[in-house]
Design a protein around this motif. Structure first.
Motif, PDB file in Angstrom:
ATOM      1  N   ILE A 318       0.826  -1.206   0.000  1.00 27.84           N
ATOM      2  CA  ILE A 318       0.000   0.000   0.000  1.00 27.84           C
ATOM      3  C   ILE A 318       0.862   1.259   0.000  1.00 27.84           C
ATOM      4  N   VAL A 319       1.884   1.281   0.855  1.00 28.95           N
ATOM      5  CA  VAL A 319       2.696   2.484   1.065  1.00 28.95           C
ATOM      6  C   VAL A 319       4.050   2.343   0.386  1.00 28.95           C
ATOM      7  N   SER A 320       4.406   3.328  -0.437  1.00 28.80           N
ATOM      8  CA  SER A 320       5.746   3.420  -1.012  1.00 28.80           C
ATOM      9  C   SER A 320       6.537   4.424  -0.185  1.00 28.80           C
ATOM     10  N   HIS A 321       7.514   3.924   0.546  1.00 26.87           N
ATOM     11  CA  HIS A 321       8.247   4.761   1.494  1.00 26.87           C
ATOM     12  C   HIS A 321       8.878   5.965   0.807  1.00 26.87           C
ATOM     13  N   GLY A 322       8.610   7.137   1.371  1.00 29.88           N
ATOM     14  CA  GLY A 322       9.183   8.365   0.853  1.00 29.88           C
ATOM     15  C   GLY A 322       8.419   8.971  -0.299  1.00 29.88           C
ATOM     16  N   GLU A 323       7.405   8.243  -0.814  1.00 29.77           N
ATOM     17  CA  GLU A 323       6.622   8.761  -1.927  1.00 29.77           C
ATOM     18  C   GLU A 323       5.198   9.133  -1.501  1.00 29.77           C
ATOM     19  N   ASP A 324       4.536   8.220  -0.774  1.00 29.55           N
ATOM     20  CA  ASP A 324       3.172   8.519  -0.322  1.00 29.55           C
ATOM     21  C   ASP A 324       2.988   8.213   1.167  1.00 29.55           C
ATOM     22  N   GLY A 325       4.075   7.981   1.862  1.00 26.42           N
ATOM     23  CA  GLY A 325       4.044   7.721   3.297  1.00 26.42           C
ATOM     24  C   GLY A 325       5.430   7.362   3.771  1.00 26.42           C
ATOM     25  N   LEU A 326       5.564   7.096   5.065  1.00 22.82           N
ATOM     26  CA  LEU A 326       6.857   6.751   5.643  1.00 22.82           C
ATOM     27  C   LEU A 326       6.719   5.470   6.455  1.00 22.82           C
ATOM     28  N   LEU A 327       7.667   4.557   6.276  1.00 19.29           N
ATOM     29  CA  LEU A 327       7.644   3.279   6.983  1.00 19.29           C
ATOM     30  C   LEU A 327       8.863   3.159   7.890  1.00 19.29           C
ATOM     31  N   ALA A 328       8.612   2.630   9.085  1.00 21.90           N
ATOM     32  CA  ALA A 328       9.687   2.372  10.049  1.00 21.90           C
ATOM     33  C   ALA A 328       9.820   0.871  10.253  1.00 21.90           C
ATOM     34  N   ARG A 329      11.011   0.438  10.648  1.00 15.53           N
ATOM     35  CA  ARG A 329      11.199  -0.974  10.955  1.00 15.53           C
ATOM     36  C   ARG A 329      10.302  -1.364  12.133  1.00 15.53           C
ATOM     37  N   LEU A 330       9.782  -2.583  12.049  1.00 19.14           N
ATOM     38  CA  LEU A 330       8.839  -3.059  13.056  1.00 19.14           C
ATOM     39  C   LEU A 330       9.436  -2.943  14.458  1.00 19.14           C
ATOM     40  N   ASN A 332      10.602  -0.347  15.964  1.00 20.29           N
ATOM     41  CA  ASN A 332      11.577   0.724  16.163  1.00 20.29           C
ATOM     42  C   ASN A 332      10.840   2.039  16.405  1.00 20.29           C
ATOM     43  N   THR A 333      10.527   2.301  17.663  1.00 21.92           N
ATOM     44  CA  THR A 333       9.729   3.483  17.998  1.00 21.92           C
ATOM     45  C   THR A 333      10.506   4.777  17.806  1.00 21.92           C
ATOM     46  N   ILE A 334      11.840   4.719  17.919  1.00 23.50           N
ATOM     47  CA  ILE A 334      12.649   5.921  17.675  1.00 23.50           C
ATOM     48  C   ILE A 334      12.540   6.327  16.212  1.00 23.50           C
ATOM     49  N   GLU A 335      12.588   5.342  15.323  1.00 23.37           N
ATOM     50  CA  GLU A 335      12.451   5.626  13.889  1.00 23.37           C
ATOM     51  C   GLU A 335      11.044   6.121  13.569  1.00 23.37           C
ATOM     52  N   LEU A 336      10.042   5.511  14.193  1.00 22.87           N
ATOM     53  CA  LEU A 336       8.662   5.964  13.989  1.00 22.87           C
ATOM     54  C   LEU A 336       8.511   7.404  14.452  1.00 22.87           C
ATOM     55  N   ALA A 337       9.111   7.739  15.603  1.00 23.68           N
ATOM     56  CA  ALA A 337       9.048   9.108  16.125  1.00 23.68           C
ATOM     57  C   ALA A 337       9.731  10.088  15.178  1.00 23.68           C
ATOM     58  N   ALA A 338      10.846   9.675  14.578  1.00 30.48           N
ATOM     59  CA  ALA A 338      11.553  10.558  13.640  1.00 30.48           C
ATOM     60  C   ALA A 338      10.697  10.845  12.415  1.00 30.48           C
ATOM     61  N   HIS A 339       9.979   9.837  11.945  1.00 32.93           N
ATOM     62  CA  HIS A 339       9.087  10.055  10.803  1.00 32.93           C
ATOM     63  C   HIS A 339       7.948  11.009  11.171  1.00 32.93           C
ATOM     64  N   LEU A 340       7.391  10.831  12.357  1.00 33.67           N
ATOM     65  CA  LEU A 340       6.345  11.757  12.817  1.00 33.67           C
ATOM     66  C   LEU A 340       6.892  13.175  12.891  1.00 33.67           C
ATOM     67  N   ASP A 341       8.074  13.318  13.453  1.00 30.43           N
ATOM     68  CA  ASP A 341       8.701  14.634  13.590  1.00 30.43           C
ATOM     69  C   ASP A 341       8.889  15.288  12.225  1.00 30.43           C
ATOM     70  N   ARG A 342       9.336  14.504  11.252  1.00 33.77           N
ATOM     71  CA  ARG A 342       9.578  15.092   9.940  1.00 33.77           C
ATOM     72  C   ARG A 342       8.293  15.615   9.316  1.00 33.77           C
ATOM     73  N   LEU A 343       7.217  14.840   9.409  1.00 32.29           N
ATOM     74  CA  LEU A 343       5.961  15.282   8.807  1.00 32.29           C
ATOM     75  C   LEU A 343       5.346  16.441   9.572  1.00 32.29           C
ATOM     76  N   MET A 344       5.453  16.432  10.881  1.00 31.87           N
ATOM     77  CA  MET A 344       4.908  17.545  11.658  1.00 31.87           C
ATOM     78  C   MET A 344       5.709  18.826  11.451  1.00 31.87           C
ATOM     79  N   SER A 345       6.991  18.681  11.142  1.00 38.02           N
ATOM     80  CA  SER A 345       7.866  19.848  10.986  1.00 38.02           C
ATOM     81  C   SER A 345       7.762  20.514   9.616  1.00 38.02           C
ATOM     82  N   ASP A 346       7.364  19.749   8.604  1.00 42.32           N
ATOM     83  CA  ASP A 346       7.479  20.215   7.227  1.00 42.32           C
ATOM     84  C   ASP A 346       6.131  20.145   6.520  1.00 42.32           C
TER      85      ASP A 346
END
Length: 382
Positions: A318-330, A332-346
């Motif tokens: 469903i999701v193409s990472h970096g094109e229509d959403g962001l995926l984190a390794r299963l 890995n909450t730090i990676e998930l948080a970084a993706h949230l931060d990026r979308l909230m920031s930009d």
């Protein structure tokens, strides 16, 4: 060709993706002129029940008035000598045969070309007792190959679905894994979009939305862990959690222990998922296991860019990472948080991903998926 189509599930109205999918497909096929009947094996507790309109354009039936007892293994000599448990299991089998007779009555009244779609393998235990001669029988697994093999369901899939006309899983990747493991009747069928708005959400509110059951496999505790990392960087943002379930009290207590009560809103179940998503700018999913998650489809159809764990083939299909959403390794909450931060920031970045998601997800339109189902019915009837 108009057909009699039976959807047989564990329950008619249990909260969850399979129930939502069953009623969506029932409505789509009824709109095409098919005679549809949604059948549940057993009722569920009131707190776990979805609400559906009283005027559904198809029939619904629940076989049992109360949930039947679960089977227990009779191991060794001690098990064989347990007369009370043997009587209990004998009564359970008799009850199953009685309910299977109800299925027989429905199946015998069906016209030529009738189809039985068993959406969950537990329900197949009753379908297997019924007389399905002359009917096309399709079994389904709404979870990934990996998730199925982490439970007892994989063995039951092999046992109960080995002789059906088709076993459908949700992605070609999962179908290939089942085929390589020795099942030779496997195909794939994705879930359809529940809705398709004319335009994407405005993405103006500083809200991250999550939608799903409050259950262990949905990983809301992991989402809270990620939120505890991202929220301090964005004190003007809110995480809205839509859903209900057995883990709610535990999750609320965990939220409090993380000091997140001021930035997390518990919204309960909603009958207006699109409205909830249109009031958000980012969607978050932290599931430990998924099949082909309807909530991801819903978020992308609303034009809300998703952040999710790459927990199953269905997610990365469903999701193409970096094109229509962001995926984190299963996990890995730090990676998930970084993706949230990026979308909230930009704002520009989340708008770009959200607009792409809105366009790309249309490949799962309800019309296209319904066409695929009807083509499968015709193929299997030959």
């Amino acid at each position: 060709m108009s057909r009699d189509i039976f959807f047989v599930s564990n329950s008619v109205d249990e909260i969850g993706g399979v129930t939502t999918w069953s009623h969506q497909m029932a409505r789509l096929l009824a709109d095409r002129g098919h005679r549809v009947h949604v059948i549940g094996i057993a009722p569920v507790e009131e707190s776990l029940r979805q609400q559906f309109p009283a005027d559904l354009p198809y029939k619904t039936t629940c076989l049992y008035d109360v949930r039947p007892p679960s089977p227990r293994a009779l191991r060794g000599l001690k098990g064989k000598l347990n007369a009370a448990e043997r009587r209990r299991q004998s009564a359970r089998r008799a009850g199953m045969r009685e309910q299977a007779e109800k299925l027989n009555a429905l199946f015998r009244a069906a016209g030529p070309g009738a189809v039985v779609i068993c959406t969950q393998v537990w329900a197949m235990e009753w379908v297997a007792l019924a007389d399905t001669k002359g009917l096309t029988v399709i079994g389904m697994s709404h979870e990934s190959y990996e998730a199925s093999h982490k439970s007892s369901r994989a063995a039951r899939v092999r046992r109960h679905y080995k002789d059906v006309d088709r076993l459908l899983v949700l992605t070609p990747e999962d179908a290939d894994l089942w085929i390589r493991s020795g099942m030779d009747n496997v195909g794939s069928m994705p879930n359809p979009l529940p809705f398709m708005p004319e335009a994407p959400a405005p993405r103006e509110a500083k809200v991250v939305a999550s939608v799903g059951r409050l259950a262990f496999e949905k990983g809301v505790d992991l989402l809270l862990d990620a939120w505890s990392e991202a929220a301090p960087l964005h004190p003007d943002w809110t995480l809205r959690i839509y859903g209900a379930g057995a883990e709610e009290a535990t999750l609320r207590a965990y939220c409090t222990s993380l000091g997140l009560d001021d930035s997390v809103e518990w919204m309960g179940s909603t009958g207006d998922v699109l409205g909830a998503l249109q009031g958000a700018s980012v969607f978050a999913q932290a599931s430990r296991a998924e099949g082909f998650p309807i909530t991801l489809l819903e978020a992308m159809a609303a034009g809300v860019p998703p952040v999710a764990f790459d927990c199953a083939p269905g997610v990365r299909e469903i999701v193409s990472h970096g094109e229509d959403g962001l995926l984190a390794r299963l996990g890995n909450t730090i990676e998930l948080a970084a993706h949230l931060d990026r979308l909230m920031s930009d704002r520009e970045y989340r708008d770009r991903l959200g607009d792409t998601a809105f366009r790309e997800v249309q490949r799962y339109s309800s019309a296209d998926i319904t066409d695929r189902w009807e083509a499968l019915f015709a193929f299997l009837q030959r």
